[in-house]
Enzyme design. Structure first.
Site, PDB file in Angstrom:
ATOM      1  N   ARG A  30       0.852  -1.191   0.000  1.00  0.00           N
ATOM      2  CA  ARG A  30       0.000   0.000   0.000  1.00  0.00           C
ATOM      3  C   ARG A  30       0.880   1.230   0.000  1.00  0.00           C
ATOM      4  O   ARG A  30       1.875   1.277   0.728  1.00  0.00           O
ATOM      5  CB  ARG A  30      -0.893   0.024   1.255  1.00  0.00           C
ATOM      6  CG  ARG A  30      -1.919  -1.066   1.239  1.00  0.00           C
ATOM      7  CD  ARG A  30      -2.901  -0.944   2.407  1.00  0.00           C
ATOM      8  NE  ARG A  30      -3.756  -2.128   2.430  1.00  0.00           N
ATOM      9  CZ  ARG A  30      -4.800  -2.305   1.635  1.00  0.00           C
ATOM     10  NH1 ARG A  30      -5.151  -1.367   0.778  1.00  0.00           N
ATOM     11  NH2 ARG A  30      -5.513  -3.425   1.701  1.00  0.00           N
ATOM     12  N   ASP A  31       0.499   2.228  -0.810  1.00  0.00           N
ATOM     13  CA  ASP A  31       1.253   3.473  -0.774  1.00  0.00           C
ATOM     14  C   ASP A  31       1.054   4.140   0.585  1.00  0.00           C
ATOM     15  O   ASP A  31      -0.057   4.198   1.103  1.00  0.00           O
ATOM     16  CB  ASP A  31       0.807   4.407  -1.909  1.00  0.00           C
ATOM     17  CG  ASP A  31       1.819   5.510  -2.158  1.00  0.00           C
ATOM     18  OD1 ASP A  31       2.471   5.485  -3.207  1.00  0.00           O
ATOM     19  OD2 ASP A  31       1.971   6.393  -1.278  1.00  0.00           O
ATOM     20  N   ILE A  32       2.151   4.653   1.138  1.00  0.00           N
ATOM     21  CA  ILE A  32       2.096   5.260   2.474  1.00  0.00           C
ATOM     22  C   ILE A  32       1.321   6.575   2.463  1.00  0.00           C
ATOM     23  O   ILE A  32       0.863   7.032   3.511  1.00  0.00           O
ATOM     24  CB  ILE A  32       3.536   5.452   3.010  1.00  0.00           C
ATOM     25  CG1 ILE A  32       3.568   5.521   4.529  1.00  0.00           C
ATOM     26  CG2 ILE A  32       4.210   6.667   2.390  1.00  0.00           C
ATOM     27  CD1 ILE A  32       4.971   5.417   5.112  1.00  0.00           C
ATOM     28  N   ASN A  87       5.440   7.161 -12.965  1.00  0.00           N
ATOM     29  CA  ASN A  87       6.149   8.428 -13.106  1.00  0.00           C
ATOM     30  C   ASN A  87       7.533   8.121 -13.664  1.00  0.00           C
ATOM     31  O   ASN A  87       8.221   7.213 -13.193  1.00  0.00           O
ATOM     32  CB  ASN A  87       6.255   9.133 -11.754  1.00  0.00           C
ATOM     33  CG  ASN A  87       4.891   9.575 -11.234  1.00  0.00           C
ATOM     34  OD1 ASN A  87       4.035   9.974 -12.013  1.00  0.00           O
ATOM     35  ND2 ASN A  87       4.686   9.494  -9.934  1.00  0.00           N
ATOM     36  N   VAL A  96      11.291   7.668  -6.303  1.00  0.00           N
ATOM     37  CA  VAL A  96      11.991   6.415  -6.013  1.00  0.00           C
ATOM     38  C   VAL A  96      12.408   5.811  -7.343  1.00  0.00           C
ATOM     39  O   VAL A  96      11.551   5.464  -8.174  1.00  0.00           O
ATOM     40  CB  VAL A  96      11.086   5.434  -5.225  1.00  0.00           C
ATOM     41  CG1 VAL A  96      11.852   4.151  -4.935  1.00  0.00           C
ATOM     42  CG2 VAL A  96      10.584   6.073  -3.922  1.00  0.00           C
ATOM     43  N   HIS A 100       8.255   1.267 -10.386  1.00  0.00           N
ATOM     44  CA  HIS A 100       7.049   0.841  -9.677  1.00  0.00           C
ATOM     45  C   HIS A 100       5.843   1.435 -10.390  1.00  0.00           C
ATOM     46  O   HIS A 100       5.915   2.519 -10.962  1.00  0.00           O
ATOM     47  CB  HIS A 100       7.070   1.304  -8.217  1.00  0.00           C
ATOM     48  CG  HIS A 100       7.310   2.768  -8.069  1.00  0.00           C
ATOM     49  ND1 HIS A 100       8.573   3.321  -8.171  1.00  0.00           N
ATOM     50  CD2 HIS A 100       6.453   3.795  -7.881  1.00  0.00           C
ATOM     51  CE1 HIS A 100       8.480   4.628  -8.036  1.00  0.00           C
ATOM     52  NE2 HIS A 100       7.205   4.954  -7.871  1.00  0.00           N
ATOM     53  N   HIS A 102       1.927   2.717  -9.883  1.00  0.00           N
ATOM     54  CA  HIS A 102       0.861   3.107  -8.954  1.00  0.00           C
ATOM     55  C   HIS A 102      -0.437   2.501  -9.483  1.00  0.00           C
ATOM     56  O   HIS A 102      -0.788   2.717 -10.652  1.00  0.00           O
ATOM     57  CB  HIS A 102       0.700   4.617  -8.911  1.00  0.00           C
ATOM     58  CG  HIS A 102       1.903   5.354  -8.379  1.00  0.00           C
ATOM     59  ND1 HIS A 102       1.966   5.845  -7.097  1.00  0.00           N
ATOM     60  CD2 HIS A 102       3.076   5.680  -8.965  1.00  0.00           C
ATOM     61  CE1 HIS A 102       3.127   6.449  -6.917  1.00  0.00           C
ATOM     62  NE2 HIS A 102       3.824   6.382  -8.032  1.00  0.00           N
TER      63      HIS A 102
HETATM   64  P1  AMP Z   1       7.003   8.043  -7.213  1.00  0.00           P
HETATM   65  O1  AMP Z   1       6.798   9.453  -6.720  1.00  0.00           O
HETATM   66  O2  AMP Z   1       6.289   7.696  -8.451  1.00  0.00           O
HETATM   67  O3  AMP Z   1       8.491   7.687  -7.256  1.00  0.00           O
HETATM   68  O4  AMP Z   1       6.323   7.132  -6.117  1.00  0.00           O
HETATM   69  C1  AMP Z   1       6.916   6.790  -4.906  1.00  0.00           C
HETATM   70  C2  AMP Z   1       5.792   6.445  -3.980  1.00  0.00           C
HETATM   71  O5  AMP Z   1       6.322   5.706  -2.888  1.00  0.00           O
HETATM   72  C3  AMP Z   1       5.070   7.669  -3.370  1.00  0.00           C
HETATM   73  O6  AMP Z   1       3.703   7.649  -3.772  1.00  0.00           O
HETATM   74  C4  AMP Z   1       5.243   7.473  -1.871  1.00  0.00           C
HETATM   75  O7  AMP Z   1       4.091   7.856  -1.134  1.00  0.00           O
HETATM   76  C5  AMP Z   1       5.539   5.988  -1.752  1.00  0.00           C
HETATM   77  N1  AMP Z   1       6.308   5.594  -0.569  1.00  0.00           N
HETATM   78  C6  AMP Z   1       7.438   6.159  -0.103  1.00  0.00           C
HETATM   79  N2  AMP Z   1       7.857   5.524   1.003  1.00  0.00           N
HETATM   80  C7  AMP Z   1       6.978   4.510   1.223  1.00  0.00           C
HETATM   81  C8  AMP Z   1       6.859   3.500   2.212  1.00  0.00           C
HETATM   82  N3  AMP Z   1       7.739   3.358   3.210  1.00  0.00           N
HETATM   83  N4  AMP Z   1       5.818   2.625   2.108  1.00  0.00           N
HETATM   84  C9  AMP Z   1       4.914   2.742   1.127  1.00  0.00           C
HETATM   85  N5  AMP Z   1       4.970   3.683   0.162  1.00  0.00           N
HETATM   86  C10 AMP Z   1       5.982   4.562   0.213  1.00  0.00           C
END
Ligand code: AMP
Length: 115
Positions: A30-32, A87, A96, A100, A102
């Site tokens: 799950r996204d945080i 993204n 990140v 990945h 979404h």
């Molecule tokens: P992006 O901005 O496309 O690189 O997406 C990175 C996503 O990772 C963001 O939507 C963050 O909310 C999510 N994220 C960062 N740290 C964590 C975590 N520890 N657990 C779950 N999701 C995370």
């Protein structure tokens, strides 16, 4: 060598997060910071590919596996419909650099592309 990504650290249990589904090569969390009623991340276990362009060029079958897991999760956790977002690059909001997807679902605003 670069530091392990946050997703690799989650996969290895160094950072707490529930792995809600996985295959041999892909896992989901799950996204945080959810931006939809359902907001999951589908992630290759390998951090080899930094973004979707590298992934598509390097291993299309892995990308197909991610899409299939997204569908399975949307079926299980929502009504089966979902928006899939990658993204690509900091200018597009990527934070990140471990590819990945979404998976957004569960009551999206009709016609909306983003937030
Ligand atoms: P992006 O901005 O496309 O690189 O997406 C990175 C996503 O990772 C963001 O939507 C963050 O909310 C999510 N994220 C960062 N740290 C964590 C975590 N520890 N657990 C779950 N999701 C995370």
């Amino acid at each position: 060598m670069s530091e392990p990504s946050i997703f690799t650290r989650i996969l290895e249990g160094e950072i707490p997060s529930e792995i809600i589904a996985q295959t041999d090569r892909v896992f989901a969390i799950r996204d945080i910071a959810p931006r939809a009623p359902l907001h999951l991340l589908v992630i290759p276990k390998s951090a080899q590919y930094r973004d979707v362009v590298e992934l598509a060029a390097g291993d299309p079958s892995l990308m197909a596996e991610m899409v299939a897991l997204a569908q399975q999760l949307a079926d299980e956790h929502a009504d089966g419909d979902f928006r899939l977002i990658f993204n690509r690059g900091a200018g597009a909001g990527q934070t990140v650099f471990h590819v990945h997807a979404h998976v957004l679902g569960g009551g999206l605003t009709e016609g909306s592309l983003g937030d």
